[in-house]
Write a protein that holds these residues in place. Sequence first.
Motif, mmCIF file in Angstrom:
data_model
loop_
_atom_site.group_PDB
_atom_site.id
_atom_site.type_symbol
_atom_site.label_atom_id
_atom_site.label_comp_id
_atom_site.label_asym_id
_atom_site.label_seq_id
_atom_site.Cartn_x
_atom_site.Cartn_y
_atom_site.Cartn_z
ATOM 1 N N GLN A 1 35.210 49.092 37.812
ATOM 2 C CA GLN A 1 33.897 48.540 38.136
ATOM 3 C C GLN A 1 33.876 47.840 39.500
ATOM 4 O OE1 GLN A 1 31.031 48.700 36.180
ATOM 5 N NE2 GLN A 1 32.206 50.154 34.984
ATOM 6 N N HIS A 2 35.012 47.838 40.211
ATOM 7 C CA HIS A 2 35.151 47.135 41.494
ATOM 8 C C HIS A 2 34.817 45.650 41.329
ATOM 9 C CE1 HIS A 2 35.724 50.980 43.421
ATOM 10 N NE2 HIS A 2 34.615 51.421 42.838
ATOM 11 N N ASP A 3 35.375 45.061 40.281
ATOM 12 C CA ASP A 3 35.089 43.671 39.934
ATOM 13 C C ASP A 3 36.378 42.850 39.866
ATOM 14 O OD1 ASP A 3 33.629 41.448 39.133
ATOM 15 O OD2 ASP A 3 33.740 41.976 37.008
ATOM 16 N N LEU A 4 37.237 43.017 40.860
ATOM 17 C CA LEU A 4 38.502 42.284 40.875
ATOM 18 C C LEU A 4 38.475 41.115 41.864
ATOM 19 C CD1 LEU A 4 41.088 45.201 40.668
ATOM 20 C CD2 LEU A 4 40.350 43.681 38.843
ATOM 21 N N THR A 5 37.330 40.591 42.143
ATOM 22 C CA THR A 5 37.096 39.467 43.050
ATOM 23 C C THR A 5 37.351 39.863 44.507
ATOM 24 O OG1 THR A 5 39.310 38.449 43.001
ATOM 25 C CG2 THR A 5 37.782 37.851 41.226
ATOM 26 N N ALA A 6 37.216 38.890 45.387
ATOM 27 C CA ALA A 6 37.383 39.151 46.818
ATOM 28 C C ALA A 6 38.835 39.458 47.178
ATOM 29 C CB ALA A 6 36.890 37.961 47.630
ATOM 30 N N ASN A 7 39.770 38.955 46.370
ATOM 31 C CA ASN A 7 41.192 39.208 46.605
ATOM 32 C C ASN A 7 41.767 39.897 45.358
ATOM 33 O OD1 ASN A 7 43.906 39.206 47.186
ATOM 34 N ND2 ASN A 7 43.953 37.082 47.899
ATOM 35 N N PRO A 8 41.626 41.230 45.280
ATOM 36 C CA PRO A 8 42.055 41.932 44.066
ATOM 37 C C PRO A 8 43.540 41.801 43.763
ATOM 38 C CG PRO A 8 41.221 43.483 45.710
ATOM 39 C CD PRO A 8 41.035 42.109 46.254
ATOM 40 N N LEU A 9 44.375 41.779 44.790
ATOM 41 C CA LEU A 9 45.814 41.669 44.561
ATOM 42 C C LEU A 9 46.151 40.355 43.872
ATOM 43 C CD1 LEU A 9 48.642 42.809 44.916
ATOM 44 C CD2 LEU A 9 48.683 41.784 47.183
ATOM 45 N N GLU A 10 45.596 39.276 44.365
ATOM 46 C CA GLU A 10 45.832 37.970 43.759
ATOM 47 C C GLU A 10 45.295 37.937 42.322
ATOM 48 O OE1 GLU A 10 44.582 33.292 44.400
ATOM 49 O OE2 GLU A 10 44.358 34.688 46.063
ATOM 50 N N PHE A 11 44.133 38.527 42.101
ATOM 51 C CA PHE A 11 43.551 38.563 40.758
ATOM 52 C C PHE A 11 44.473 39.304 39.789
ATOM 53 C CE2 PHE A 11 40.941 40.394 37.416
ATOM 54 C CZ PHE A 11 40.252 39.279 36.972
ATOM 55 N N ILE A 12 44.977 40.466 40.208
ATOM 56 C CA ILE A 12 45.868 41.262 39.355
ATOM 57 C C ILE A 12 47.170 40.509 39.084
ATOM 58 C CG2 ILE A 12 47.249 43.377 39.247
ATOM 59 C CD1 ILE A 12 44.915 44.738 40.806
ATOM 60 N N GLN A 13 47.724 39.890 40.126
ATOM 61 C CA GLN A 13 48.970 39.145 39.939
ATOM 62 C C GLN A 13 48.774 37.976 38.975
ATOM 63 O OE1 GLN A 13 50.124 38.279 44.002
ATOM 64 N NE2 GLN A 13 51.698 39.864 43.925
ATOM 65 N N HIS A 14 47.672 37.262 39.131
ATOM 66 C CA HIS A 14 47.417 36.136 38.218
ATOM 67 C C HIS A 14 47.170 36.619 36.799
ATOM 68 C CE1 HIS A 14 47.429 32.494 40.676
ATOM 69 N NE2 HIS A 14 47.028 33.277 41.665
ATOM 70 N N ALA A 15 46.394 37.683 36.653
ATOM 71 C CA ALA A 15 46.086 38.192 35.316
ATOM 72 C C ALA A 15 47.347 38.661 34.601
ATOM 73 C CB ALA A 15 45.066 39.328 35.403
ATOM 74 N N THR A 16 48.174 39.442 35.276
ATOM 75 C CA THR A 16 49.393 39.943 34.628
ATOM 76 C C THR A 16 50.387 38.808 34.373
ATOM 77 O OG1 THR A 16 50.289 40.604 36.790
ATOM 78 C CG2 THR A 16 49.166 42.301 35.487
ATOM 79 N N GLY A 17 50.475 37.865 35.290
ATOM 80 C CA GLY A 17 51.355 36.710 35.082
ATOM 81 C C GLY A 17 50.895 35.847 33.923
ATOM 82 N N ASP A 18 49.583 35.618 33.838
ATOM 83 C CA ASP A 18 49.045 34.823 32.733
ATOM 84 C C ASP A 18 49.293 35.505 31.391
ATOM 85 O OD1 ASP A 18 48.153 32.974 34.584
ATOM 86 O OD2 ASP A 18 46.038 33.570 34.461
ATOM 87 N N TRP A 19 49.102 36.830 31.348
ATOM 88 C CA TRP A 19 49.327 37.540 30.089
ATOM 89 C C TRP A 19 50.802 37.599 29.727
ATOM 90 C CZ3 TRP A 19 46.364 37.859 26.214
ATOM 91 C CH2 TRP A 19 44.981 37.798 26.401
ATOM 92 N N THR A 20 51.665 37.617 30.722
ATOM 93 C CA THR A 20 53.101 37.540 30.435
ATOM 94 C C THR A 20 53.409 36.227 29.713
ATOM 95 O OG1 THR A 20 53.662 38.867 32.378
ATOM 96 C CG2 THR A 20 55.407 37.467 31.466
ATOM 97 N N LEU A 21 52.905 35.124 30.266
ATOM 98 C CA LEU A 21 53.154 33.818 29.645
ATOM 99 C C LEU A 21 52.533 33.729 28.255
ATOM 100 C CD1 LEU A 21 52.627 31.492 32.732
ATOM 101 C CD2 LEU A 21 54.781 32.081 31.604
ATOM 102 N N ARG A 22 51.332 34.261 28.099
ATOM 103 C CA ARG A 22 50.690 34.229 26.779
ATOM 104 C C ARG A 22 51.511 34.995 25.750
ATOM 105 N NH1 ARG A 22 45.360 35.445 29.836
ATOM 106 N NH2 ARG A 22 44.563 33.335 30.166
#
Length: 154
Positions: free
Chosen positions: A31-52
């Motif tokens: 949907q092209h909805d990964l915010t203005a900095n998609p790389l940072e968004f993906i890194q934070h999302a995957t890192g957060d889910w790793t911790l969860r």
Amino acid sequence: MRAFLSSKWAKILVFTLGLAPLSALLWRAYQHDLTANPLEFIQHATGDWTLRFLVFTLAVTPLRKILGLPELIRFRRMLGLFAFFYACLHFSTYIVFDKFFDVAEMWKDVAKRRFITVGFAAFLLLIPLAITSTAGWIRRLGGKRWQALHRRSM
């Protein structure tokens, strides 16, 4: 409840729920909805889910004792492997898209930022746990040695 937890459908449900964060991330990318900095968004999302998923995995044993549901143990390995899966996605995103395989730049980051150092060390500690999570490795190591490895690490 116990009948459901013992059924194959419970594992299918947990597996499907484990893939839900990746599905949501892929949908946002589509949907092209990964915010203005998609790389940072993906890194934070995957890192957060790793911790969860690490927390979910570590919570299984106390929850099964508190709730009196020994059937919950069936999901611990799967949750741990999902933690490793999201850690691999997180680490791969960092190596491939953030640092473009520049090892010198990665070592600078490891030395400069403590959270990267801790994350890198945690990822390295997850590797033997993920590798030895199969029935074959349990047989090769023997039950007691396998348990000792997984208890020390968790």
